[in-house]
Design an enzyme around this catalytic site. Sequence first.
Site, short mmCIF file in Angstrom:
data_model
loop_
_atom_site.label_atom_id
_atom_site.label_comp_id
_atom_site.label_asym_id
_atom_site.label_seq_id
_atom_site.Cartn_x
_atom_site.Cartn_y
_atom_site.Cartn_z
CG HIS A 38 7.15 -6.81 -39.61
ND1 HIS A 38 7.65 -8.01 -40.06
CD2 HIS A 38 8.00 -6.82 -38.15
CE1 HIS A 38 8.78 -8.36 -39.72
NE2 HIS A 38 8.78 -7.83 -38.16
CB THR A 39 4.24 -1.02 -41.86
OG1 THR A 39 5.48 -0.13 -41.69
CG2 THR A 39 3.33 -0.83 -40.76
CG ASP A 40 9.09 -2.63 -44.96
OD1 ASP A 40 8.76 -4.05 -44.90
OD2 ASP A 40 10.26 -2.60 -45.45
CB SER A 129 23.19 -5.13 -34.00
OG SER A 129 23.44 -4.72 -35.38
CG LEU A 131 21.42 -1.63 -35.51
CD1 LEU A 131 22.62 -0.93 -34.54
CD2 LEU A 131 20.14 -0.89 -35.13
CB SER A 133 25.42 -5.06 -41.41
OG SER A 133 24.83 -6.23 -41.32
CB SER A 134 22.32 -7.20 -45.38
OG SER A 134 21.11 -7.12 -44.93
CG ASP A 178 15.92 -2.97 -43.47
OD1 ASP A 178 15.07 -1.92 -42.95
OD2 ASP A 178 16.12 -3.98 -43.35
#
Length: 395
Positions: A38-40, A129, A131, A133-134, A178
């Site tokens: 939660h820094t991006d 999960s 990780l 996927s989107s 991401d």
Amino acid sequence: MAVDMVQKTLECFEKVYGDSKGAKVYFAPGRVNLIGEHTDYNGGHVFPCALSIGTYAAVRPRKDGKLFLYSGNIPDKGVTESRLGDFRPLKEDSWTGYPKGVMWAFDKQGMKMERGLDIAFYGNIPNGSGLSSSASLEVLTGYFLRDLYGFDVSNVELALIGQDCENNYNGMNCGIMDQFASAMGKAGNAIFLDTATLEYKYAPLDLRGLEIIITNTNKKHKLVGSAYNDRRRESEEALKQLKAVPALSGIKALGELSNEDFDKYAEAISDPVVRKRARHAVYENNRTIEAVAVLERGEIARFGELMNQSHVSLRDDYEVSCPELDVLAEEAWKIPGCLGARMTGGGFGGCTVSIVKEEAAEEFQKKVGDAYREKIGYDCSFYTPGIGGGPREEA
Ligand code: GLA
């Protein structure tokens, strides 16, 4: 495993489009974030790495302007048909909103697809999960569009297009982490990214004798998007109030503050909840900078401590953890061979990431797994996928 996945993706393609003559297969990875959560969207640093698991697509150009989308992971939805140039977001889009949103983002920038496509997706990132996927689906789509239509975009631009799709087509106000991790992944390396400038450097993960273990809560999470967007709003509110302090009037993001500066001026934030949110954003950013420095010096034990502190801050100040993630982290901390463990990704469910001595990996899975079942009532899952590279065309 990759060969197997390519084969399976082609089989999905053949199932719905008859044969796979002339189809190419592409891949883009998911990601795990080691620290910097939660820094991006606060102009801070992140430290993710791409995984060897991700999303595959078999793609074949058509002669007409039709677009067919199919996912072998959600076969019940069948094949969706749409037309090029008609990329309005639709309620019934569901997962197709990601590839369509990427096409929409290219189109908006004047990069037009001349012919339609037959596409079959198939992935090995466990559903829900956290990780990414989107993000892998977005980067994958951008990557094959670039290859098939000759669009002139870099991998960093593919990440930005993926984020545009996510923010403005799919309504999830995420940061860049991401998509950047997926588009810019490098095998064996984590990416130290400054989200304020998009400057980055690769950090080799020399994990001799250690394993990265990802543990999935298997919690079905809902409303993640709205809670996420709330945190963004609170961060913006905190920044606004801090900027009203004359000494801080020039700052553009919470990520510019040292912990000392924050502590000195924190009282300028009137709401204690908003103040806690900002404290997380500032401290987590500085923790991430320190974590990369200690990793470079080989001080992996300190890196692990910082991971643990990150979890506590996400739990208590940012309040994006949940009982399931807390049990996983707290049980991991009890294992002497575990150097550090924290929730990873947006939170409210999804996974933890832990660094564990190889000789303790079995004990880790047994003890954490048993305690989780006892306290939560169902099983968690463990993965050790390895740090992979970025998007690619499969041979
Ligand atoms: C989600 C978002 C990212 C990032 C993380 C939290 O994964 O997509 O942009 O904000 O949450 O670090």
